[in-house]
Design a protein around this motif. Structure first.
Motif, PDB file in Angstrom:
ATOM      1  N   ALA A 255       0.840  -1.209   0.000  1.00  0.00           N
ATOM      2  CA  ALA A 255       0.000   0.000   0.000  1.00  0.00           C
ATOM      3  C   ALA A 255       0.871   1.253   0.000  1.00  0.00           C
ATOM      4  CB  ALA A 255      -0.937  -0.017   1.206  1.00  0.00           C
ATOM      5  N   LEU A 256       1.950   1.244   0.768  1.00  0.00           N
ATOM      6  CA  LEU A 256       2.864   2.385   0.784  1.00  0.00           C
ATOM      7  C   LEU A 256       3.484   2.615  -0.590  1.00  0.00           C
ATOM      8  CD1 LEU A 256       4.504   4.613   2.155  1.00  0.00           C
ATOM      9  CD2 LEU A 256       6.121   2.842   2.927  1.00  0.00           C
ATOM     10  N   GLU A 257       3.910   1.529  -1.239  1.00  0.00           N
ATOM     11  CA  GLU A 257       4.471   1.674  -2.586  1.00  0.00           C
ATOM     12  C   GLU A 257       3.473   2.332  -3.518  1.00  0.00           C
ATOM     13  OE1 GLU A 257       7.269  -1.564  -4.181  1.00  0.00           O
ATOM     14  OE2 GLU A 257       6.032  -2.642  -2.725  1.00  0.00           O
ATOM     15  N   LYS A 258       2.217   1.922  -3.438  1.00  0.00           N
ATOM     16  CA  LYS A 258       1.183   2.473  -4.314  1.00  0.00           C
ATOM     17  C   LYS A 258       0.948   3.953  -4.014  1.00  0.00           C
ATOM     18  CE  LYS A 258      -2.545   2.535  -7.029  1.00  0.00           C
ATOM     19  NZ  LYS A 258      -3.061   3.868  -6.727  1.00  0.00           N
ATOM     20  N   TRP A 314      -3.421   8.569   6.213  1.00  0.00           N
ATOM     21  CA  TRP A 314      -4.074   7.276   6.418  1.00  0.00           C
ATOM     22  C   TRP A 314      -5.177   7.024   5.398  1.00  0.00           C
ATOM     23  CZ3 TRP A 314      -4.087   2.583   7.664  1.00  0.00           C
ATOM     24  CH2 TRP A 314      -5.280   1.872   7.847  1.00  0.00           C
ATOM     25  N   ALA A 315      -5.942   8.046   5.051  1.00  0.00           N
ATOM     26  CA  ALA A 315      -7.067   7.844   4.133  1.00  0.00           C
ATOM     27  C   ALA A 315      -6.584   7.274   2.800  1.00  0.00           C
ATOM     28  CB  ALA A 315      -7.799   9.165   3.913  1.00  0.00           C
ATOM     29  N   ASP A 316      -5.478   7.792   2.279  1.00  0.00           N
ATOM     30  CA  ASP A 316      -4.942   7.285   1.012  1.00  0.00           C
ATOM     31  C   ASP A 316      -4.437   5.850   1.168  1.00  0.00           C
ATOM     32  OD1 ASP A 316      -5.456   9.694  -0.235  1.00  0.00           O
ATOM     33  OD2 ASP A 316      -3.440  10.489   0.088  1.00  0.00           O
ATOM     34  N   LEU A 317      -3.769   5.595   2.286  1.00  0.00           N
ATOM     35  CA  LEU A 317      -3.261   4.243   2.503  1.00  0.00           C
ATOM     36  C   LEU A 317      -4.412   3.251   2.643  1.00  0.00           C
ATOM     37  CD1 LEU A 317      -0.260   2.991   3.147  1.00  0.00           C
ATOM     38  CD2 LEU A 317      -1.381   2.483   5.316  1.00  0.00           C
ATOM     39  N   LEU A 321      -5.057  -0.226   0.673  1.00  0.00           N
ATOM     40  CA  LEU A 321      -5.229  -1.510   1.355  1.00  0.00           C
ATOM     41  C   LEU A 321      -6.475  -2.240   0.881  1.00  0.00           C
ATOM     42  CD1 LEU A 321      -4.304  -0.577   5.044  1.00  0.00           C
ATOM     43  CD2 LEU A 321      -3.072  -2.194   3.588  1.00  0.00           C
ATOM     44  N   SER A 322      -7.490  -1.504   0.473  1.00  0.00           N
ATOM     45  CA  SER A 322      -8.761  -2.130   0.104  1.00  0.00           C
ATOM     46  C   SER A 322      -8.665  -2.947  -1.171  1.00  0.00           C
ATOM     47  CB  SER A 322      -9.852  -1.066  -0.049  1.00  0.00           C
ATOM     48  OG  SER A 322      -9.626  -0.276  -1.212  1.00  0.00           O
ATOM     49  N   GLN A 356      -4.291   4.299  13.983  1.00  0.00           N
ATOM     50  CA  GLN A 356      -3.359   4.726  15.030  1.00  0.00           C
ATOM     51  C   GLN A 356      -1.932   4.283  14.737  1.00  0.00           C
ATOM     52  OE1 GLN A 356      -4.329   3.358  19.050  1.00  0.00           O
ATOM     53  NE2 GLN A 356      -2.128   3.215  19.507  1.00  0.00           N
ATOM     54  N   LEU A 357      -1.786   3.006  14.366  1.00  0.00           N
ATOM     55  CA  LEU A 357      -0.459   2.481  14.100  1.00  0.00           C
ATOM     56  C   LEU A 357       0.188   3.188  12.916  1.00  0.00           C
ATOM     57  CD1 LEU A 357      -1.177  -1.342  14.542  1.00  0.00           C
ATOM     58  CD2 LEU A 357       0.165   0.115  16.082  1.00  0.00           C
ATOM     59  N   TRP A 358      -0.606   3.457  11.877  1.00  0.00           N
ATOM     60  CA  TRP A 358      -0.043   4.131  10.712  1.00  0.00           C
ATOM     61  C   TRP A 358       0.391   5.556  11.063  1.00  0.00           C
ATOM     62  CZ3 TRP A 358       2.339   2.997   6.574  1.00  0.00           C
ATOM     63  CH2 TRP A 358       2.596   4.003   5.629  1.00  0.00           C
ATOM     64  N   ASN A 359      -0.433   6.249  11.824  1.00  0.00           N
ATOM     65  CA  ASN A 359      -0.108   7.638  12.180  1.00  0.00           C
ATOM     66  C   ASN A 359       1.117   7.729  13.079  1.00  0.00           C
ATOM     67  OD1 ASN A 359      -2.164   8.739  10.642  1.00  0.00           O
ATOM     68  ND2 ASN A 359      -3.662   8.654  12.315  1.00  0.00           N
ATOM     69  N   GLU A 360       1.470   6.615  13.732  1.00  0.00           N
ATOM     70  CA  GLU A 360       2.669   6.602  14.580  1.00  0.00           C
ATOM     71  C   GLU A 360       3.939   6.347  13.765  1.00  0.00           C
ATOM     72  OE1 GLU A 360       1.745   3.647  17.455  1.00  0.00           O
ATOM     73  OE2 GLU A 360       0.446   4.955  18.652  1.00  0.00           O
TER      74      GLU A 360
END
Length: 361
Positions: A255-258, A314-317, A321-322, A356-360
């Motif tokens: 997802a990060l790569e995308k 997070w919204a883009d990630l 992920l979906s 939460q985890l992503w924002n950290e």
């Protein structure tokens, strides 16, 4: 000297050959594997200048008629346009159903060439000659082939096993340091999900892991990684269950790569960030101790790999992920660990905790 690792898949079984300075044995090994006639060597502009001549001479000395195709480097090459370009190259080279494709390069070349081989004339043999650490320990082994489409990474592909894999450790000497470090992310993954003693061995040899001239340590590291993957693939070739543990760190990583745009993070760097995400989720959900979570994070940091990805919301990630291959009903599934060396499949992370985890990070 070759270090051989068997991949036991019945009539699709093959050998992974690992050694230093062994590329000139490519032709002989192809002949031993029963391959005949014409072939097409596919590489990229970076790798070709270093190793194409040796590969071509080895094949021709062994009696093969070898064509040659060079593609642009980078993740953007793993696309539909290049698939059709390679079909045309196969025709120009006169390949028939008894011919074969040789993938000489990193994971992009291996995935793309394997997919072309799996579909050209409804399937012809192919050979993996990985020249990056990531490809040696991961993408060249196990038969996953595929391409990216605009909606996501590796969403189009096929399971298609090679006839053999030849990993010449000397090719790592021309690999950019960033790419070599990225390959180490996949090596570390095997310890995290499957082999705690291997993880400890990596910790104890941190000073030597970055030395591409340490052939003995390299052979052990690449060899053990391939043994683990071969064992997993032999039990579950098409990812019906166990093989999915190899996706540790890849769900958030892909997802990060995308979201970042292919190429901003090389694959292993994104996997490193995804692995920290998965480790922290494991500490929350599956009992991974904070001490072991810290060991995992320290390992990636000490290898010079990113453990954070600031600047991506997070919204883009979550959108990325979906459409992950492992997402079911819009809910992504994660590989998590209860301790180093013990992993579990199909874990869901509550939405609030994922954010939460992503924002950290």
């Amino acid at each position: 000297m070759l270090y051989d690792v068997p991949v036991n898949l019945g009539d699709r079984s093959y050998q992974i050959h690992i050694g230093a300075g062994v590329l000139d044995r490519l032709g002989a090994l192809c002949a031993e594997a029963g391959l005949k006639g014409k072939c097409l060597v596919v590489t990229d502009e970076n790798v070709g200048g270093h190793y194409a001549q040796t590969a071509l001479e080895s094949l021709e000395t062994a009696g093969f008629t070898a064509g040659f195709a060079t593609l642009p480097p980078g993740e953007q090459t793993k696309c539909g346009d290049q698939v059709f370009a390679l079909y045309s190259e196969c025709i120009k080279a006169g390949l028939d159903r008894k011919s074969f494709v040789v993938a000489l390069g990193g994971g992009v070349i291996g995935d793309l060439s394997g997919f072309v081989a799996s579909t050209y004339l409804r399937g012809i043999p192919f050979v993996q000659v990985p020249t990056s650490l990531l490809a040696m320990v991961d993408s060249s082994v196990g038969g996953k082939t595929g391409i990216n489409i605009p909606e996501g990474k590796n969403l189009v592909g096929a399971f298609y096993q090679p006839e053999l894999v030849l990993a010449d450790l000397d090719t790592l000497k021309t690999l950019p340091a960033r790419e070599y470090a990225a390959g180490l992310a996949e090596v570390v993954k095997y310890g995290i999900i499957y082999d705690a003693p291997f993880f400890q061995t990596l910790e104890e040899n941190m000073d030597g892991l970055a030395d591409v001239n340490n052939a003995e340590l390299l052979a052990k590291m690449v060899g053990r990684s391939c043994e683990i993957k071969a064992d997993v693939v032999a039990q579950d070739e098409r990812e019906g269950g166990l093989r999915a543990i190899l996706n540790f760190g890849h769900t958030a990583g892909h997802a990060l790569e995308k979201v970042a745009g292919y190429g901003e993070y090389v694959h292993g760097e994104a996997v490193a960030v995804g692995s920290i995400f998965a480790a922290r989720a494991s500490a929350e959900l599956t009992g991974l101790s904070q001490a072991e979570c810290d060991r995992i994070e320290k390992m990636f940091k000490d290898l010079g790999l990113p453990v954070k990805a600031p600047g991506y919301n997070w919204a883009d990630l979550r959108v990325a992920l979906s459409v992950d291959k492992k997402t079911v009903g819009g809910m992504p599934k994660f590989v998590l660990v209860s301790e180093i060396g013990k992993s579990s499949l199909g874990n869901e992370i509550p939405e609030a905790l994922m954010e939460q985890l992503w924002n950290e990070l």
